[in-house]
Design a protein around this motif. Structure first.
Motif, PDB file in Angstrom:
ATOM      1  N   PHE A 197      14.215 -19.382  11.880  1.00  0.00           N
ATOM      2  CA  PHE A 197      13.495 -18.172  11.493  1.00  0.00           C
ATOM      3  C   PHE A 197      14.450 -17.001  11.360  1.00  0.00           C
ATOM      4  CE2 PHE A 197      10.974 -14.417  13.107  1.00  0.00           C
ATOM      5  CZ  PHE A 197      10.257 -14.215  11.932  1.00  0.00           C
ATOM      6  N   THR A 198      15.390 -16.884  12.274  1.00  0.00           N
ATOM      7  CA  THR A 198      16.331 -15.757  12.224  1.00  0.00           C
ATOM      8  C   THR A 198      17.183 -15.791  10.960  1.00  0.00           C
ATOM      9  OG1 THR A 198      17.899 -16.990  13.598  1.00  0.00           O
ATOM     10  CG2 THR A 198      16.442 -15.419  14.727  1.00  0.00           C
ATOM     11  N   THR A 199      17.499 -16.969  10.459  1.00  0.00           N
ATOM     12  CA  THR A 199      18.268 -17.080   9.219  1.00  0.00           C
ATOM     13  C   THR A 199      17.443 -16.586   8.043  1.00  0.00           C
ATOM     14  OG1 THR A 199      19.469 -18.977  10.111  1.00  0.00           O
ATOM     15  CG2 THR A 199      19.530 -18.676   7.722  1.00  0.00           C
ATOM     16  N   LEU A 200      16.166 -16.949   8.008  1.00  0.00           N
ATOM     17  CA  LEU A 200      15.289 -16.495   6.933  1.00  0.00           C
ATOM     18  C   LEU A 200      15.083 -14.983   7.005  1.00  0.00           C
ATOM     19  CD1 LEU A 200      13.579 -17.198   4.493  1.00  0.00           C
ATOM     20  CD2 LEU A 200      11.688 -17.735   6.064  1.00  0.00           C
ATOM     21  N   VAL A 201      14.932 -14.453   8.206  1.00  0.00           N
ATOM     22  CA  VAL A 201      14.798 -13.005   8.382  1.00  0.00           C
ATOM     23  C   VAL A 201      16.043 -12.300   7.840  1.00  0.00           C
ATOM     24  CG1 VAL A 201      14.708 -11.138  10.103  1.00  0.00           C
ATOM     25  CG2 VAL A 201      13.195 -13.118  10.321  1.00  0.00           C
ATOM     26  N   ALA A 202      17.215 -12.822   8.167  1.00  0.00           N
ATOM     27  CA  ALA A 202      18.466 -12.222   7.683  1.00  0.00           C
ATOM     28  C   ALA A 202      18.535 -12.265   6.161  1.00  0.00           C
ATOM     29  CB  ALA A 202      19.661 -12.927   8.292  1.00  0.00           C
ATOM     30  N   PHE A 203      18.102 -13.357   5.557  1.00  0.00           N
ATOM     31  CA  PHE A 203      18.110 -13.468   4.100  1.00  0.00           C
ATOM     32  C   PHE A 203      17.176 -12.432   3.478  1.00  0.00           C
ATOM     33  CE2 PHE A 203      16.215 -15.052   0.185  1.00  0.00           C
ATOM     34  CZ  PHE A 203      17.345 -15.224  -0.598  1.00  0.00           C
ATOM     35  N   VAL A 204      15.950 -12.351   3.988  1.00  0.00           N
ATOM     36  CA  VAL A 204      14.978 -11.396   3.434  1.00  0.00           C
ATOM     37  C   VAL A 204      15.471  -9.967   3.624  1.00  0.00           C
ATOM     38  CG1 VAL A 204      12.618 -10.496   3.673  1.00  0.00           C
ATOM     39  CG2 VAL A 204      13.021 -12.973   3.653  1.00  0.00           C
ATOM     40  N   ASP A 205      16.004  -9.657   4.790  1.00  0.00           N
ATOM     41  CA  ASP A 205      16.568  -8.315   5.007  1.00  0.00           C
ATOM     42  C   ASP A 205      17.739  -8.048   4.065  1.00  0.00           C
ATOM     43  OD1 ASP A 205      14.986  -6.928   6.827  1.00  0.00           O
ATOM     44  OD2 ASP A 205      16.054  -7.720   8.577  1.00  0.00           O
ATOM     45  N   GLY A 206      18.548  -9.060   3.806  1.00  0.00           N
ATOM     46  CA  GLY A 206      19.669  -8.899   2.886  1.00  0.00           C
ATOM     47  C   GLY A 206      19.216  -8.642   1.461  1.00  0.00           C
ATOM     48  N   VAL A 207      18.215  -9.378   1.006  1.00  0.00           N
ATOM     49  CA  VAL A 207      17.669  -9.137  -0.332  1.00  0.00           C
ATOM     50  C   VAL A 207      17.071  -7.734  -0.390  1.00  0.00           C
ATOM     51  CG1 VAL A 207      15.925  -9.837  -2.029  1.00  0.00           C
ATOM     52  CG2 VAL A 207      17.266 -11.577  -0.828  1.00  0.00           C
ATOM     53  N   ARG A 229       8.043 -13.897  -7.899  1.00  0.00           N
ATOM     54  CA  ARG A 229       8.690 -15.163  -8.273  1.00  0.00           C
ATOM     55  C   ARG A 229       9.701 -15.602  -7.218  1.00  0.00           C
ATOM     56  NH1 ARG A 229       8.058 -12.997 -13.315  1.00  0.00           N
ATOM     57  NH2 ARG A 229      10.152 -12.142 -13.488  1.00  0.00           N
ATOM     58  N   LEU A 230      10.460 -14.657  -6.685  1.00  0.00           N
ATOM     59  CA  LEU A 230      11.405 -14.986  -5.613  1.00  0.00           C
ATOM     60  C   LEU A 230      10.662 -15.496  -4.386  1.00  0.00           C
ATOM     61  CD1 LEU A 230      14.203 -15.060  -4.272  1.00  0.00           C
ATOM     62  CD2 LEU A 230      13.824 -12.670  -3.625  1.00  0.00           C
ATOM     63  N   ALA A 231       9.598 -14.818  -3.996  1.00  0.00           N
ATOM     64  CA  ALA A 231       8.841 -15.234  -2.809  1.00  0.00           C
ATOM     65  C   ALA A 231       8.210 -16.603  -3.013  1.00  0.00           C
ATOM     66  CB  ALA A 231       7.772 -14.193  -2.478  1.00  0.00           C
ATOM     67  N   GLU A 232       7.738 -16.895  -4.218  1.00  0.00           N
ATOM     68  CA  GLU A 232       7.181 -18.223  -4.507  1.00  0.00           C
ATOM     69  C   GLU A 232       8.260 -19.287  -4.387  1.00  0.00           C
ATOM     70  OE1 GLU A 232       3.619 -16.939  -7.611  1.00  0.00           O
ATOM     71  OE2 GLU A 232       5.598 -17.450  -8.402  1.00  0.00           O
ATOM     72  N   ALA A 233       9.432 -19.020  -4.941  1.00  0.00           N
ATOM     73  CA  ALA A 233      10.540 -19.972  -4.853  1.00  0.00           C
ATOM     74  C   ALA A 233      10.999 -20.143  -3.412  1.00  0.00           C
ATOM     75  CB  ALA A 233      11.695 -19.505  -5.736  1.00  0.00           C
ATOM     76  N   LEU A 234      11.062 -19.054  -2.684  1.00  0.00           N
ATOM     77  CA  LEU A 234      11.473 -19.098  -1.288  1.00  0.00           C
ATOM     78  C   LEU A 234      10.500 -19.931  -0.474  1.00  0.00           C
ATOM     79  CD1 LEU A 234      13.613 -17.997   0.655  1.00  0.00           C
ATOM     80  CD2 LEU A 234      12.137 -16.026   1.028  1.00  0.00           C
ATOM     81  N   ARG A 235       9.229 -19.781  -0.754  1.00  0.00           N
ATOM     82  CA  ARG A 235       8.217 -20.522  -0.006  1.00  0.00           C
ATOM     83  C   ARG A 235       8.281 -22.021  -0.304  1.00  0.00           C
ATOM     84  NH1 ARG A 235       1.711 -19.572   0.252  1.00  0.00           N
ATOM     85  NH2 ARG A 235       1.417 -20.848   2.088  1.00  0.00           N
ATOM     86  N   SER A 236       8.528 -22.373  -1.551  1.00  0.00           N
ATOM     87  CA  SER A 236       8.508 -23.794  -1.901  1.00  0.00           C
ATOM     88  C   SER A 236       9.864 -24.483  -1.740  1.00  0.00           C
ATOM     89  CB  SER A 236       8.002 -23.972  -3.336  1.00  0.00           C
ATOM     90  OG  SER A 236       8.876 -23.356  -4.253  1.00  0.00           O
ATOM     91  N   ARG A 237      10.973 -23.715  -1.801  1.00  0.00           N
ATOM     92  CA  ARG A 237      12.303 -24.318  -1.732  1.00  0.00           C
ATOM     93  C   ARG A 237      13.234 -23.468  -0.862  1.00  0.00           C
ATOM     94  NH1 ARG A 237      10.730 -24.169  -6.933  1.00  0.00           N
ATOM     95  NH2 ARG A 237      12.190 -22.532  -7.484  1.00  0.00           N
ATOM     96  N   VAL A 238      12.855 -23.239   0.353  1.00  0.00           N
ATOM     97  CA  VAL A 238      13.592 -22.332   1.226  1.00  0.00           C
ATOM     98  C   VAL A 238      15.051 -22.752   1.407  1.00  0.00           C
ATOM     99  CG1 VAL A 238      12.918 -23.409   3.417  1.00  0.00           C
ATOM    100  CG2 VAL A 238      13.481 -20.973   3.344  1.00  0.00           C
ATOM    101  N   ARG A 239      15.320 -24.042   1.454  1.00  0.00           N
ATOM    102  CA  ARG A 239      16.700 -24.494   1.693  1.00  0.00           C
ATOM    103  C   ARG A 239      17.612 -24.258   0.497  1.00  0.00           C
ATOM    104  NH1 ARG A 239      17.678 -27.602   6.292  1.00  0.00           N
ATOM    105  NH2 ARG A 239      19.856 -27.225   5.814  1.00  0.00           N
ATOM    106  N   MET A 240      17.073 -23.859  -0.647  1.00  0.00           N
ATOM    107  CA  MET A 240      17.921 -23.432  -1.760  1.00  0.00           C
ATOM    108  C   MET A 240      18.550 -22.073  -1.469  1.00  0.00           C
ATOM    109  SD  MET A 240      16.143 -24.339  -5.386  1.00  0.00           S
ATOM    110  CE  MET A 240      17.351 -23.390  -6.300  1.00  0.00           C
ATOM    111  N   TYR A 241      17.942 -21.329  -0.558  1.00  0.00           N
ATOM    112  CA  TYR A 241      18.352 -19.950  -0.305  1.00  0.00           C
ATOM    113  C   TYR A 241      19.025 -19.745   1.038  1.00  0.00           C
ATOM    114  CZ  TYR A 241      15.437 -19.217  -4.352  1.00  0.00           C
ATOM    115  OH  TYR A 241      14.913 -19.285  -5.612  1.00  0.00           O
TER     116      TYR A 241
END
Length: 113
Positions: free
Chosen positions: A27-37, A9-21
């Motif tokens: 790309f580096t910001t998204l990598v940091a977020f995924v590594d943080g989670v 569910r998180l990955a689906e939300a991340l894919r459709s609404r990335v700027r909410m997260y």
């Protein structure tokens, strides 16, 4: 967030609404977020992702971080190949989309097995 279904569910939300997260489209910001989670879930989110991604995109396992595998795949360069540091204008978008799609596919696969 305790189960693979929660992660899907998180990955689906991340894919459709990335700027909410994340605050920007890098790309580096998204990598940091995924590594943080992943850190926040004691490594459960990405357990097996690196190996799965490498097999999926490369056909073999390496010792490199999954973000380097995605970067080289999107840029179309070999993992060991040096580049001049420039990337095309669409790199961040393409790499982020690759990460989101791959993470979702991996988590769906893992939750089914």
């Amino acid at each position: 967030m305790d189960t693979d279904e929660d992660f899907v569910r998180l990955a689906e939300a991340l894919r459709s609404r990335v700027r909410m997260y994340v605050p920007d489209d890098r790309f580096t910001t998204l990598v940091a977020f995924v590594d943080g989670v992943n850190t926040g879930t004691d490594g459960r989110l990405l357990r097996g992702f690196n190996e799965w991604l490498q097999q999926s995109l490369l056909g073999h396992v390496t010792n490199l971080h999954w973000s380097a595998v995605i970067r080289s795949h999107v840029l179309g360069v070999d993992l060991g190949e040096r580049t001049d540091g420039t990337v095309n204008a669409n790199f961040d978008r393409d790499a982020s989309q690759q990460l989101s799609a791959s993470l979702l596919e991996f988590l769906r696969h893992r939750s089914e097995n």
